[in-house]
Motif scaffolding. Structure first.
Motif, PDB file in Angstrom:
ATOM      1  N   GLU A  15      -0.070   5.051   1.855  1.00  0.00           N
ATOM      2  CA  GLU A  15      -0.513   5.435   0.513  1.00  0.00           C
ATOM      3  C   GLU A  15      -0.749   4.189  -0.342  1.00  0.00           C
ATOM      4  N   LEU A  16       0.183   3.243  -0.315  1.00  0.00           N
ATOM      5  CA  LEU A  16       0.044   2.027  -1.099  1.00  0.00           C
ATOM      6  C   LEU A  16      -1.086   1.144  -0.579  1.00  0.00           C
ATOM      7  N   ALA A  17      -1.222   1.087   0.740  1.00  0.00           N
ATOM      8  CA  ALA A  17      -2.257   0.241   1.336  1.00  0.00           C
ATOM      9  C   ALA A  17      -3.653   0.758   1.030  1.00  0.00           C
ATOM     10  N   ASN A  18      -3.780   2.041   0.720  1.00  0.00           N
ATOM     11  CA  ASN A  18      -5.091   2.619   0.430  1.00  0.00           C
ATOM     12  C   ASN A  18      -5.383   2.725  -1.063  1.00  0.00           C
ATOM     13  N   ARG A  19      -4.577   2.066  -1.890  1.00  0.00           N
ATOM     14  CA  ARG A  19      -4.818   2.079  -3.333  1.00  0.00           C
ATOM     15  C   ARG A  19      -6.217   1.552  -3.637  1.00  0.00           C
ATOM     16  N   LYS A  20      -6.744   1.982  -4.736  1.00  0.00           N
ATOM     17  CA  LYS A  20      -8.080   1.546  -5.154  1.00  0.00           C
ATOM     18  C   LYS A  20      -8.025   0.303  -6.035  1.00  0.00           C
ATOM     19  N   LEU A  90       3.642  -3.302  -1.075  1.00  0.00           N
ATOM     20  CA  LEU A  90       2.871  -3.396   0.150  1.00  0.00           C
ATOM     21  C   LEU A  90       1.406  -3.669  -0.182  1.00  0.00           C
ATOM     22  N   TYR A  91       0.789  -4.556   0.602  1.00  0.00           N
ATOM     23  CA  TYR A  91      -0.588  -4.971   0.350  1.00  0.00           C
ATOM     24  C   TYR A  91      -1.386  -5.010   1.646  1.00  0.00           C
ATOM     25  N   LYS A  92      -2.670  -4.829   1.500  1.00  0.00           N
ATOM     26  CA  LYS A  92      -3.605  -4.998   2.604  1.00  0.00           C
ATOM     27  C   LYS A  92      -4.437  -6.236   2.264  1.00  0.00           C
ATOM     28  N   VAL A  93      -4.390  -7.258   3.138  1.00  0.00           N
ATOM     29  CA  VAL A  93      -5.087  -8.518   2.891  1.00  0.00           C
ATOM     30  C   VAL A  93      -6.215  -8.654   3.914  1.00  0.00           C
ATOM     31  N   GLN A  94      -7.385  -9.001   3.425  1.00  0.00           N
ATOM     32  CA  GLN A  94      -8.560  -9.123   4.283  1.00  0.00           C
ATOM     33  C   GLN A  94      -9.349 -10.355   3.860  1.00  0.00           C
ATOM     34  N   PHE A  95      -9.973 -11.021   4.828  1.00  0.00           N
ATOM     35  CA  PHE A  95     -10.729 -12.236   4.555  1.00  0.00           C
ATOM     36  C   PHE A  95     -12.200 -12.038   4.888  1.00  0.00           C
ATOM     37  N   PHE A  96     -13.056 -12.680   4.104  1.00  0.00           N
ATOM     38  CA  PHE A  96     -14.500 -12.648   4.300  1.00  0.00           C
ATOM     39  C   PHE A  96     -14.953 -14.098   4.502  1.00  0.00           C
ATOM     40  N   PHE A  97     -15.591 -14.382   5.639  1.00  0.00           N
ATOM     41  CA  PHE A  97     -15.990 -15.747   5.979  1.00  0.00           C
ATOM     42  C   PHE A  97     -17.468 -15.824   6.320  1.00  0.00           C
ATOM     43  N   ILE A 112      -4.660 -18.780  10.105  1.00  0.00           N
ATOM     44  CA  ILE A 112      -4.275 -18.206   8.818  1.00  0.00           C
ATOM     45  C   ILE A 112      -2.969 -17.458   9.030  1.00  0.00           C
ATOM     46  N   LYS A 113      -2.006 -17.755   8.173  1.00  0.00           N
ATOM     47  CA  LYS A 113      -0.733 -17.038   8.219  1.00  0.00           C
ATOM     48  C   LYS A 113      -0.505 -16.405   6.854  1.00  0.00           C
ATOM     49  N   VAL A 114      -0.378 -15.074   6.840  1.00  0.00           N
ATOM     50  CA  VAL A 114      -0.139 -14.330   5.605  1.00  0.00           C
ATOM     51  C   VAL A 114       1.325 -13.905   5.597  1.00  0.00           C
ATOM     52  N   GLN A 115       2.040 -14.312   4.545  1.00  0.00           N
ATOM     53  CA  GLN A 115       3.472 -14.032   4.428  1.00  0.00           C
ATOM     54  C   GLN A 115       4.183 -14.450   5.722  1.00  0.00           C
ATOM     55  N   ASP A 116       4.941 -13.549   6.318  1.00  0.00           N
ATOM     56  CA  ASP A 116       5.674 -13.891   7.541  1.00  0.00           C
ATOM     57  C   ASP A 116       5.038 -13.276   8.794  1.00  0.00           C
ATOM     58  N   ASN A 138     -10.011  -8.219  10.157  1.00  0.00           N
ATOM     59  CA  ASN A 138      -9.269  -6.963  10.156  1.00  0.00           C
ATOM     60  C   ASN A 138      -8.206  -7.055   9.068  1.00  0.00           C
ATOM     61  N   PRO A 139      -7.944  -5.966   8.373  1.00  0.00           N
ATOM     62  CA  PRO A 139      -6.924  -6.009   7.327  1.00  0.00           C
ATOM     63  C   PRO A 139      -5.546  -6.309   7.908  1.00  0.00           C
ATOM     64  N   GLN A 140      -4.787  -7.126   7.208  1.00  0.00           N
ATOM     65  CA  GLN A 140      -3.396  -7.388   7.566  1.00  0.00           C
ATOM     66  C   GLN A 140      -2.527  -6.733   6.505  1.00  0.00           C
ATOM     67  N   ARG A 141      -1.563  -5.967   6.942  1.00  0.00           N
ATOM     68  CA  ARG A 141      -0.677  -5.289   5.995  1.00  0.00           C
ATOM     69  C   ARG A 141       0.575  -6.135   5.820  1.00  0.00           C
TER      70      ARG A 141
END
Length: 160
Positions: A15-20, A90-97, A112-116, A138-141
């Protein structure tokens, strides 16, 4: 944790990861850009603890006649980290290259290392299928527990 608690936690995470409330940051850009219905805000250099921004490197751009999309034209050369002050959660992190400066595989490889989370190896030229083509990761949660989202960038394939 009980299985029912795990299920409830997984549902809450989804639910949190799909926030707008999505934030699009343009690392290397010189101004905010509206592209595809999304507003990309310019990321600033990190200046003090508790702030949001990038560490290391300098903004670079490609001329518009080489890459039409303003987000694909900009980058931070030599970036080592990115910090964002955010509420715990909780977050969804995504990169655009886009690989705009190299024209063969293995010429620019980084991790790339996001959090732990486990570091992800990136060769944009290979993964995007060539130069000046967009690559969306791909999204990283991730979970933020201390009010700070951290991303570390390292050159090469070795572990972060």
């Amino acid at each position: 944790m009980e299985p029912s608690s795990l299920t409830a936690a997984a549902k809450r995470f989804e639910e949190l990861a799909n926030r707008k409330e999505t934030k699009y940051l343009n690392l290397g850009g010189t101004r905010s850009e509206a592209i595809g219905g999304k507003t990309w805000v310019v990321a600033k250099k990190y200046t003090k603890k508790g702030n949001t921004g990038y560490v290391g490197g300098k903004p670079i751009t490609v001329p518009p006649n080489q890459v039409a999309n303003a987000i694909q034209r900009s980058a931070i050369e030599g970036i080592t980290e990115f910090h964002a002050k955010v509420p715990n959660g909780l977050y969804k992190v995504q990169f655009f290259f886009s690989e705009n400066w190299k024209n063969a595989k293995n010429q620019r490889v980084f991790r790339i290392k996001v959090q732990d989370l486990k570091p992800v190896v990136v060769d944009v030229f290979v993964q995007a299928g060539g130069a000046r083509k967009p690559l969306v990761s791909n999204p990283q949660r991730v979970q933020v527990k201390d009010g700070a989202l951290r991303v570390v960038f390292k050159i090469g394939r070795a572990h972060v």
